[in-house]
Structure formats: structure tokens, C-alpha cells
Motif scaffolding. Structure first.
Motif, PDB file in Angstrom:
ATOM      1  N   GLU A 229       0.827  -1.206   0.000  1.00 25.47           N
ATOM      2  CA  GLU A 229       0.000   0.000   0.000  1.00 25.47           C
ATOM      3  C   GLU A 229       0.863   1.258   0.000  1.00 25.47           C
ATOM      4  O   GLU A 229       0.486   2.292  -0.568  1.00 25.47           O
ATOM      5  N   ALA A 230       2.037   1.177   0.625  1.00 24.53           N
ATOM      6  CA  ALA A 230       2.931   2.330   0.672  1.00 24.53           C
ATOM      7  C   ALA A 230       3.355   2.745  -0.737  1.00 24.53           C
ATOM      8  O   ALA A 230       3.485   3.941  -1.036  1.00 24.53           O
ATOM      9  N   PHE A 231       3.578   1.782  -1.625  1.00 27.66           N
ATOM     10  CA  PHE A 231       3.933   2.100  -3.004  1.00 27.66           C
ATOM     11  C   PHE A 231       2.797   2.864  -3.693  1.00 27.66           C
ATOM     12  O   PHE A 231       3.035   3.819  -4.439  1.00 27.66           O
ATOM     13  N   ARG A 232       1.559   2.433  -3.446  1.00 29.87           N
ATOM     14  CA  ARG A 232       0.421   3.094  -4.078  1.00 29.87           C
ATOM     15  C   ARG A 232       0.289   4.529  -3.586  1.00 29.87           C
ATOM     16  O   ARG A 232       0.047   5.457  -4.376  1.00 29.87           O
ATOM     17  N   GLU A 233       0.441   4.716  -2.287  1.00 31.92           N
ATOM     18  CA  GLU A 233       0.336   6.061  -1.726  1.00 31.92           C
ATOM     19  C   GLU A 233       1.439   6.967  -2.271  1.00 31.92           C
ATOM     20  O   GLU A 233       1.190   8.104  -2.682  1.00 31.92           O
ATOM     21  N   ALA A 234       2.669   6.487  -2.245  1.00 31.98           N
ATOM     22  CA  ALA A 234       3.793   7.300  -2.700  1.00 31.98           C
ATOM     23  C   ALA A 234       3.686   7.602  -4.191  1.00 31.98           C
ATOM     24  O   ALA A 234       3.951   8.729  -4.638  1.00 31.98           O
ATOM     25  N   GLU A 235       3.306   6.596  -4.965  1.00 38.38           N
ATOM     26  CA  GLU A 235       3.184   6.804  -6.412  1.00 38.38           C
ATOM     27  C   GLU A 235       2.145   7.873  -6.728  1.00 38.38           C
ATOM     28  O   GLU A 235       2.375   8.749  -7.570  1.00 38.38           O
ATOM     29  N   SER A 236       1.012   7.832  -6.035  1.00 35.12           N
ATOM     30  CA  SER A 236      -0.025   8.839  -6.253  1.00 35.12           C
ATOM     31  C   SER A 236       0.495  10.238  -5.943  1.00 35.12           C
ATOM     32  O   SER A 236       0.263  11.189  -6.702  1.00 35.12           O
ATOM     33  N   ASP A 237       1.210  10.365  -4.843  1.00 34.71           N
ATOM     34  CA  ASP A 237       1.684  11.689  -4.447  1.00 34.71           C
ATOM     35  C   ASP A 237       2.723  12.234  -5.413  1.00 34.71           C
ATOM     36  O   ASP A 237       2.729  13.434  -5.718  1.00 34.71           O
ATOM     37  N   VAL A 238       3.607  11.378  -5.902  1.00 38.21           N
ATOM     38  CA  VAL A 238       4.594  11.830  -6.892  1.00 38.21           C
ATOM     39  C   VAL A 238       3.882  12.284  -8.164  1.00 38.21           C
ATOM     40  O   VAL A 238       4.199  13.340  -8.736  1.00 38.21           O
ATOM     41  N   GLU A 239       2.910  11.510  -8.612  1.00 38.77           N
ATOM     42  CA  GLU A 239       2.158  11.879  -9.814  1.00 38.77           C
ATOM     43  C   GLU A 239       1.411  13.193  -9.625  1.00 38.77           C
ATOM     44  O   GLU A 239       1.250  13.971 -10.570  1.00 38.77           O
ATOM     45  N   GLU A 240       0.963  13.460  -8.382  1.00 35.66           N
ATOM     46  CA  GLU A 240       0.183  14.665  -8.103  1.00 35.66           C
ATOM     47  C   GLU A 240       1.064  15.885  -7.837  1.00 35.66           C
ATOM     48  O   GLU A 240       0.548  16.995  -7.698  1.00 35.66           O
ATOM     49  N   GLY A 241       2.387  15.688  -7.740  1.00 35.58           N
ATOM     50  CA  GLY A 241       3.272  16.836  -7.624  1.00 35.58           C
ATOM     51  C   GLY A 241       4.060  16.955  -6.337  1.00 35.58           C
ATOM     52  O   GLY A 241       4.630  18.020  -6.062  1.00 35.58           O
ATOM     53  N   ALA A 242       4.144  15.889  -5.541  1.00 31.11           N
ATOM     54  CA  ALA A 242       4.941  15.953  -4.321  1.00 31.11           C
ATOM     55  C   ALA A 242       6.423  16.078  -4.664  1.00 31.11           C
ATOM     56  O   ALA A 242       6.925  15.398  -5.560  1.00 31.11           O
ATOM     57  N   ASP A 243       7.117  16.948  -3.928  1.00 32.90           N
ATOM     58  CA  ASP A 243       8.548  17.161  -4.144  1.00 32.90           C
ATOM     59  C   ASP A 243       9.406  16.371  -3.165  1.00 32.90           C
ATOM     60  O   ASP A 243      10.591  16.124  -3.429  1.00 32.90           O
ATOM     61  N   PHE A 244       8.859  16.033  -2.008  1.00 29.12           N
ATOM     62  CA  PHE A 244       9.491  15.171  -1.007  1.00 29.12           C
ATOM     63  C   PHE A 244       8.452  14.140  -0.577  1.00 29.12           C
ATOM     64  O   PHE A 244       7.250  14.422  -0.590  1.00 29.12           O
ATOM     65  N   LEU A 245       8.913  12.967  -0.134  1.00 27.40           N
ATOM     66  CA  LEU A 245       8.025  11.943   0.416  1.00 27.40           C
ATOM     67  C   LEU A 245       8.453  11.639   1.849  1.00 27.40           C
ATOM     68  O   LEU A 245       9.618  11.341   2.103  1.00 27.40           O
ATOM     69  N   ILE A 246       7.499  11.710   2.764  1.00 19.51           N
ATOM     70  CA  ILE A 246       7.761  11.386   4.165  1.00 19.51           C
ATOM     71  C   ILE A 246       7.233   9.987   4.471  1.00 19.51           C
ATOM     72  O   ILE A 246       6.112   9.639   4.071  1.00 19.51           O
ATOM     73  N   VAL A 247       8.039   9.216   5.186  1.00 22.78           N
ATOM     74  CA  VAL A 247       7.592   7.953   5.772  1.00 22.78           C
ATOM     75  C   VAL A 247       7.533   8.161   7.287  1.00 22.78           C
ATOM     76  O   VAL A 247       8.507   8.587   7.898  1.00 22.78           O
ATOM     77  N   LYS A 248       6.393   7.850   7.870  1.00 22.97           N
ATOM     78  CA  LYS A 248       6.169   8.106   9.296  1.00 22.97           C
ATOM     79  C   LYS A 248       5.394   6.952   9.895  1.00 22.97           C
ATOM     80  O   LYS A 248       4.367   6.549   9.319  1.00 22.97           O
ATOM     81  N   PRO A 249       5.862   6.418  11.065  1.00 24.99           N
ATOM     82  CA  PRO A 249       7.051   6.724  11.856  1.00 24.99           C
ATOM     83  C   PRO A 249       8.355   6.282  11.193  1.00 24.99           C
ATOM     84  O   PRO A 249       8.365   5.846  10.051  1.00 24.99           O
ATOM     85  N   GLY A 250       9.442   6.370  12.014  1.00 24.67           N
ATOM     86  CA  GLY A 250      10.759   6.046  11.510  1.00 24.67           C
ATOM     87  C   GLY A 250      11.188   4.620  11.801  1.00 24.67           C
ATOM     88  O   GLY A 250      11.120   3.734  10.935  1.00 24.67           O
TER      89      GLY A 250
END
Length: 325
Positions: A229-250
Motif C-alpha cells: 500500500e505504501a507504493f500506491r500512496e507514494a506513487e499517487s503523491d509523486v504523480e500529483e506533484g509531491a517534491d518530497f516523500l515522508i515515511v512516518k514513523p521512523g
């Protein structure tokens, strides 16, 4: 003829040799330091579950910022605690809201420090959720307008980076469009792209006074059991224009940090969250661990996993230790 085997210890022989071949390095420039600003006057409240972390009113914020600047920390992340809350979190997008005023103060007095504005509603809503509600449901699409308004007001106040943390579907696309149309196409978005519904956030809710008044956030934050699911979330945000990606927690999600680093060609940020901080502080206070060694090992592990930047409450302590070298 003697045994044949490899001599790996040759490169560990002394401190200079180990330093020479060290693969990953933690730098002060890697840190983003979270700061809690609260409405009112002459306030410096230590958060009971987070020793050494305080809520600051604007008139005392320079005490914290002077120290941040002296340590060489170049970025801060602002969270606001308003006096009044309402159903739609008006304080989040008010032009004179607490984060907006804190941003103006910091950019005026410390122009070289980057201000990252947390873009969410939970600290400002009477119900403590990250969006509009109807009954016991958190509404996705109606929340996007409020989040976009918040981002624009933060950018107007001088925020260098917008960091939306709400986990509504489409939040990056909505905020990117809103910023662009408002004349802020140059402002990057640092998306809380992979944010798990974690038990490690407990102390933060004391600090930000943002505990949900009903239910939980599991319908919009991710299930800790899920990786793909993390791949789907990150991919969507990159496509939508995210310049940085945060993973939380560490720490509990370093496998996800590595996955995101391997998959996406944008800066990756990990958030070393309040529960991780508080556990180290408690263990150190009891003499169970050496705080400096444990913290630096944790931060190094985050860099090794692939994080370019680390949001951490340990930033000031770690900066002191690094500056001692």
C-alpha cells in the motif's frame, strides 16, 4: 598451507580506518526540528511525555530559535496550538493563525532557516480529526478545500515548504493546484505520503493537543501491517506533484523507507516520531541506555535505510554531539 578466508577486520582496525570507510553519515543539515507554537503570552510549557520539548508562545519563540540557529540546524517544522477550536478548524487557515504568525516571525529574524509548515486540521478542530466530519465519518473531498486554504495561507506567511499530513486522498493534487493558482508555484510540497496509524504518536497528541474526540484515524492513515500500500500512496503523491516523500514513523518502518528510496527519485524524509523519542528519553533517565550512542545509532540507521532527511525531536541534542567532533 594455512586456512584461506577473508580479512574483513582489516577495515575496522582503528577509529581512523573505520571513519575512512564509513558508508553513511549523519549531518546537522539532515535534521528538521519540530517546534510547537501556542497562542498566548509568556508560555514555555514542557510536554510531560516528551522531556526537553516545549510549547512556546510567540513572545518566547526566539529563545528556541536562537538555540536552533546557534547549533546550525537549518530547517524547522511548525505545529500550532490555538486557543479556540471549531468543527472545520478555522484557525488552520486564518491569515493570522498561530503557525502563520510564527512563520512570519522566524522568516523576519532568521531568514536563512527554512520553515516547513505542517498542513493539517487536527490541532484546530474541536473533534480532533484531520478533516471535515459528518456523523462519525471523516469526509475526504470537502476537506481538500480547507487543506488547500491552509496551505495557501501558510505560503502567504512565508513558509518555505508545505507539509500536508492529513492523508486525505488527492490532498497533494488539490494543494498543488491551489498553490499554483495563488502564485506559489515555486513552493515545494513535502508530503506525509506514507503515514501509518501508529501507536508511536501518543506523546505528540499531548504536545499538539490533538487527540481525536471519537474513534481513531485508521480510516485515513495506513494499516501498520501493509507494505505494498505504501507504493500506491507514494506513487499517487509523486504523480500529483509531491517534491518530497515522508515515511512516518521512523524506526518501525525502515523497510518502507528503503522501499520508497529504491522506487522513487525524489528526496525521502523519515519522521523519528514522539514515541520513539520518549522511549529513548525514559530509558536514558533510568540509566538503561547511553542516550547519545542510542540516538546516533537510530539516526544512522535511518540514513542507511535511505532517508535523505530526518524530522526528529533529537535534533538539538544530536547537533551538539556532531558539533563536538
Amino acid at each position: 598451507m594455512g586456512l584461506e578466508f577473508k580479512r574483513h577486520r582489516r577495515l575496522r582496525r582503528n577509529a581512523a580506518m573505520r571513519s575512512l570507510v564509513r558508508e553513511n553519515h549523519v549531518r546537522v543539515e539532515d535534521f528538521i526540528y519540530p517546534i510547537f507554537v501556542i497562542e498566548g503570552e509568556n508560555i514555555k510549557n514542557e510536554i510531560s511525555s516528551m522531556p526537553g520539548i516545549y510549547q512556546y508562545s510567540l513572545d518566547r519563540l526566539t529563545e528556541e530559535m536562537d538555540e536552533v540557529a546557534s547549533l546550525g540546524i537549518q530547517s524547522v517544522l511548525l505545529f500550532g496550538i490555538p486557543v479556540e477550536k471549531d468543527e472545520c478548524g478555522t484557525g488552520a487557515f486564518h491569515d493570522h493563525g498561530i503557525v502563520q504568525e510564527a512563520t512570519r516571525l522566524i522568516k523576519e529574524k532568521y531568514p536563512n532557516i527554512l520553515v516547513v509548515a505542517d498542513t493539517c486540521l487536527c490541532e484546530y478542530t474541536s473533534h480532533g480529526h484531520c478533516g471535515m466530519i459528518e456523523g462519525d465519518q471523516v469526509l475526504n473531498d470537502p476537506s481538500l478545500k480547507l487543506l488547500t486554504d491552509t496551505a495557501i495561507s501558510q505560503a502567504k506567511a512565508g513558509a518555505d515548504i508545505i507539509a500536508p499530513s492529513n492523508m486525505m486522498d488527492g490532498f497533494v493534487a488539490a494543494i498543488r493546484q491551489g498553490l499554483d493558482e495563488a502564485g506559489f508555484a515555486h513552493i515545494p510540497i513535502m508530503s506525509y505520503s506514507v503515514k501509518y496509524a501508529s501507536a508511536f504518536y501518543g506523546p505528540f497528541r499531548d504536545a499538539a493537543e490533538s487527540t481525536p474526540q471519537f474513534g481513531d484515524r485508521k480510516t485515513y492513515q495506513m494499516d501498520p501491517a501493509n507494505r505494498l500500500e505504501a507504493f500506491r500512496e507514494a506513487e499517487s503523491d509523486v504523480e500529483e506533484g509531491a517534491d518530497f516523500l515522508i515515511v512516518k514513523p521512523g524506526m518501525p518502518y525502515l523497510d518502507i523507507v528503503r522501499d520508497v528510496r529504491n522506487e522513487f527519485n525524489v528526496p525521502v524524509v523519515t519522521y523519528n516520531v514522539s514515541g520513539e523519542y520518549s522511549m529513548v528519553k525514559a530509558a536514558s533517565a533510568n540509566g538503561w541506555v547511553d542516550e547519545k550512542s542510542v540516538v546516533m545509532e537510530m539516526l544512522t540507521g535511518m540514513k542507511r535505510a535511505g532517508a535523505d532527511l530526518i524530522i526528529t525531536y533529537h535534533a538539538k541534542d544530536a547537533a551538539r554531539w556532531l558539533n563536538e567532533k
